[in-house]
Scaffold this motif. Sequence first.
Motif, PDB file in Angstrom:
ATOM      1  N   ILE A  81       0.833  -1.205   0.000  1.00 47.39           N
ATOM      2  CA  ILE A  81       0.000   0.000   0.000  1.00 47.39           C
ATOM      3  C   ILE A  81       0.867   1.254   0.000  1.00 47.39           C
ATOM      4  CG2 ILE A  81      -1.699   1.301   1.361  1.00 47.39           C
ATOM      5  CD1 ILE A  81      -2.761  -1.428   2.341  1.00 47.39           C
TER       6      ILE A  81
ATOM      7  N   PRO B 171      -3.756   2.910  -2.315  1.00 43.24           N
ATOM      8  CA  PRO B 171      -4.871   2.266  -1.604  1.00 43.24           C
ATOM      9  C   PRO B 171      -5.342   0.985  -2.282  1.00 43.24           C
ATOM     10  CG  PRO B 171      -5.238   4.629  -1.853  1.00 43.24           C
ATOM     11  CD  PRO B 171      -4.066   4.301  -2.711  1.00 43.24           C
TER      12      PRO B 171
ATOM     13  N   ASP C 197      -6.167   2.850   3.028  1.00 40.83           N
ATOM     14  CA  ASP C 197      -4.897   3.543   2.814  1.00 40.83           C
ATOM     15  C   ASP C 197      -4.206   3.692   4.165  1.00 40.83           C
ATOM     16  OD1 ASP C 197      -2.829   4.827   1.571  1.00 40.83           O
ATOM     17  OD2 ASP C 197      -3.993   6.565   0.917  1.00 40.83           O
TER      18      ASP C 197
ATOM     19  N   ARG D 246     -10.006   5.328   3.058  1.00 44.32           N
ATOM     20  CA  ARG D 246      -9.795   6.537   2.261  1.00 44.32           C
ATOM     21  C   ARG D 246     -11.096   6.993   1.597  1.00 44.32           C
ATOM     22  NH1 ARG D 246      -6.625  10.721   1.322  1.00 44.32           N
ATOM     23  NH2 ARG D 246      -4.770   9.416   1.569  1.00 44.32           N
TER      24      ARG D 246
END
Length: 418
Positions: free
Chosen positions: A133, A138, A186, A176
Amino acid sequence: MSITHLSLQDARHLQLAAQGLLAPRRSKATPADLLATIRRMALLQIDTISVVARSPYLVLFSRLGHYDPRWLDQLLADGDLFEYWAHEACFVPREDYRLLRHRMLDPVAMGWKFSAQWLATHRQEIDQLIEQIRQHGPVRAADFERKEGKGNGWWDWKPEKRHLEVLFTTGQLMVRERRNFQRVYDLAERVIPEWRDERDLPSVEQAQRDMVRASCRALGLVKAGWVADYYRLRRGKYDAHLHQLADEGELLPVRVEGWQHGAFVHASLADELARVQAGCLKATHTAALSPFDPLVWDRKRASELFNFDYRIECYTPAPKRQYGYFVLPLLHRGKLLGRMDAKAHRQQGIFEIKSLYLEAGVRVTRQLAQDLAKVLRKLADWHLTPTLHYGAIPTPLLALWQSGVVEGHEEGEPAALD
């Protein structure tokens, strides 16, 4: 200082005023109104069931009327809201991150939401996922293929989904945004970059006190036994917190008819309390509520305040359900007086009322029939399912709709339902 004495209906009106359910909205909602409504409630519970609009969207509709559901998605994507375990999984205003941070730092007490054993056993894969990540951006759980057959519910998540949920619970990952209501994860440092534990983290005691304060503000009228449930604090004695807030002027002591113990009204409702004393605080709103609405999510509180025994049955085996799968409580002018099992058939454009129940002793008046008819029409139109289909409806109510005395009933049978 003299203590105000309230009738039970006065007490209901004050909680409805705090929750934004006392009177219908007069102006068209805006995205700013959506955020203000969530801040007013403090928490907006998330649930994925979509037989009608998913719960958070329906909670907002019951308060705001017609609005664009994409506004809620945008508030999350813009960072005005974040997701975490509060009452349950909830959208929470960004400024209240500090209230829940301790749960992330010490998640052992969070039951099924966190597994220390899973974290220890899969530490290497989890570290690799974090690095992925960090390097590539994300991810969703859907981005990872299931290697061994098809999943069978939350207890049978694929490993990557469980990794993501563990990291979400520990606060290392945050949501996110949502795409088609799927979480997009994220790194927390990218979602809320301004936060510093060493600078911003309150004490556990202060965070708990502020959650009690937020619960009191959101509920408007409280007593000690109701305080813990809102943020799912540990059960215990919260009388001292409430009396301290009363000493500081944030809560106003009141007595409610029939209650053995005292209650408190949040000072933000001082004007409404004055209107109660003058006999002019009236409830005029009618709405179908989500099963996960803050007004009813505490079964004990709903029973004590509204004399309404409500249990969510969507997780109950079908043969044991009393009312139906996704039953919406019906609020009418200050009272919870019924419930209905509904489903939006989006492809056919049909909003189905499978069954509607009124509480014992409720008299069907023209006003009640008219108000419910308007609610159902607006609800169907907002779902883009404009044709209303009625199943089991109380005979006096259906008779008024069919007579043409009130609007809302549609003659004729719709196309076959799925």
